[in-house]
Design an enzyme around this catalytic site. Structure first.
Site, PDB file in Angstrom:
ATOM      1  N   CYS B 118       0.980  -1.275  -0.041  1.00 33.47           N
ATOM      2  CA  CYS B 118       0.217   0.029   0.110  1.00 33.47           C
ATOM      3  C   CYS B 118       0.803   1.200  -0.072  1.00 33.47           C
ATOM      4  O   CYS B 118       1.580   1.604   0.976  1.00 33.47           O
ATOM      5  CB  CYS B 118      -0.861  -0.049   1.203  1.00 33.47           C
ATOM      6  SG  CYS B 118      -1.912   1.664   1.318  1.00 33.47           S
ATOM      7  N   CYS B 121      -0.476   4.145   2.387  1.00 30.61           N
ATOM      8  CA  CYS B 121      -0.538   4.098   3.927  1.00 30.61           C
ATOM      9  C   CYS B 121      -0.177   2.759   4.377  1.00 30.61           C
ATOM     10  O   CYS B 121       0.912   2.567   4.049  1.00 30.61           O
ATOM     11  CB  CYS B 121      -1.964   4.747   4.341  1.00 30.61           C
ATOM     12  SG  CYS B 121      -3.412   3.947   3.341  1.00 30.61           S
ATOM     13  N   SER B 122      -0.941   1.971   4.698  1.00 32.17           N
ATOM     14  CA  SER B 122      -0.526   0.784   5.136  1.00 32.17           C
ATOM     15  C   SER B 122      -1.806  -0.502   5.055  1.00 32.17           C
ATOM     16  O   SER B 122      -2.090  -1.101   5.797  1.00 32.17           O
ATOM     17  CB  SER B 122      -0.048   0.746   6.396  1.00 32.17           C
ATOM     18  OG  SER B 122      -0.855   1.033   7.196  1.00 32.17           O
ATOM     19  N   CYS B 123      -2.636  -0.122   3.972  1.00 31.39           N
ATOM     20  CA  CYS B 123      -3.692  -1.004   3.967  1.00 31.39           C
ATOM     21  C   CYS B 123      -3.242  -2.410   3.709  1.00 31.39           C
ATOM     22  O   CYS B 123      -2.374  -2.766   2.980  1.00 31.39           O
ATOM     23  CB  CYS B 123      -4.493  -0.665   2.451  1.00 31.39           C
ATOM     24  SG  CYS B 123      -5.139   1.092   2.632  1.00 31.39           S
TER      25      CYS B 123
END
Lengths: 99, 213
Positions: B118, B121-123
């Site tokens: 991602c 962000c950090s999906c």
């Protein structure tokens, strides 16, 4: 709302840099790719980020890019790709664009 | 953090004291998160116990859920087809809660190796893989995986032949991704539970492949 593109369509991502909560990464802006899958319509996160309802929902597509089209100096083999989800209003048909 | 101490006479050598959580900087976002949580609890939108229970449930998720699905898909082609169509519905068949965010499974084949990131962000598919590893959230992984995926994979010990396409999936919008790895050779006699034991978090992220000697 009906979807503007179908699987297999060649598309170009808008080369625009609006402020706000945008989910189209910089590295694909202005780049060309191919619609690889239709995803359901979703409320627009660019609106929802500011407390609005994001309606009507926006069609989202998976778009496949050749790494060589994303990065001029890509070091890997020709066939490598990146695939990501892009909202319809970020996409235009390839021939419409004179860039 | 320069303070040192020694434990007892058996081990006379001092070591630096580990910093407490509160020793890190308190950021605006951390303050805002706490403030919003307190407000929601004060206004009885949910209780402190609701919040604790939700955090505990999130923390209890692990890659074992995803691994069970992968093993089941290897053994049942019809299930695999349904999983590739709709992971969340397929999970429900196995009484696994995949959450409400749609997850897409992408299948590794002899021609394509898939890997997820991602960049924004950090999906991450937390419901099926648990909390993401710290490196998944790092700026280095997020920026380099799309730019030089093969170099990053190599650092994980994974070399993909040049005639296999490396396909990076950037979780930028409404979907989360998980990789359906290839079933390794020599596993024909294994049952579902044993197969699930082969399926690791990292091969469902795609930074490695299942290798059996």
């Amino acid at each position: 709302m009906s979807a503007r593109f179908i699987v297999g369509d060649r598309v170009r991502v808008r080369q625009a840099y609006p402020p706000g909560h945008v989910r189209t990464p910089y590295y694909v802006r202005g780049k060309e790719g191919v619609v690889s899958r239709m995803i359901a319509e979703h409320p627009n996160p660019e609106e929802r980020a500011y407390g609005r309802d994001g309606l009507p929902p926006v069609p989202v597509y998976r778009v496949l890019f050749r790494q060589n089209d994303l990065w001029q100096d890509y070091q890997g083999p020709e066939g490598d790709t990146t695939e990501l989800d892009i909202q319809e209003h970020w996409l235009g048909p390839l021939e419409e664009d004179g860039e | 953090m320069s303070e040192t101490h020694s434990h007892d006479d058996d081990w006379p050598y001092p070591h630096p004291q580990q910093p407490d959580i509160e020793d890190g900087p308190l950021t605006d976002l951390m303050i805002m998160t706490d403030a919003v949580a307190e407000l929601l609890i004060d206004k009885e939108v949910f209780s402190a116990d609701d919040m604790r229970r939700t955090l505990e449930a999130i923390d209890s998720k692990s890659p074992a859920e995803g691994a069970r699905m992968v093993a089941h898909a290897w053994l049942d082609p019809d299930f695999k087809a349904r999983m590739l169509e709709d992971v969340n519905a397929a999970a429900e068949e196995m009484s696994i809660d995949a959450g409400t965010i749609p997850i897409l499974a992408v299948e590794n084949t002899k021609d394509i190796h898939n890997v997820i990131v991602c960049t924004l962000c950090s999906c991450y598919p937390k419901y099926l893989l648990g909390l993401p590893p710290d490196w998944y959230k790092s700026r280095a992984y997020r920026s380099r995986l799309v730019r030089e995926p093969r170099a990053v994979l190599k650092e994980f010990g994974t070399e993909i032949p040049d005639d296999v396409e490396v396909r990076v999936h950037d979780s930028t919008a409404e979907l989360r991704y998980m990789i359906l790895p290839m079933r390794p050779k020599g596993t024909e006699d294994m049952d579902e539970e044993a197969l699930a034991g082969l399926v690791t978090r990292d091969c469902m992220i795609g930074v490695t492949v299942i290798d059996r000697d």
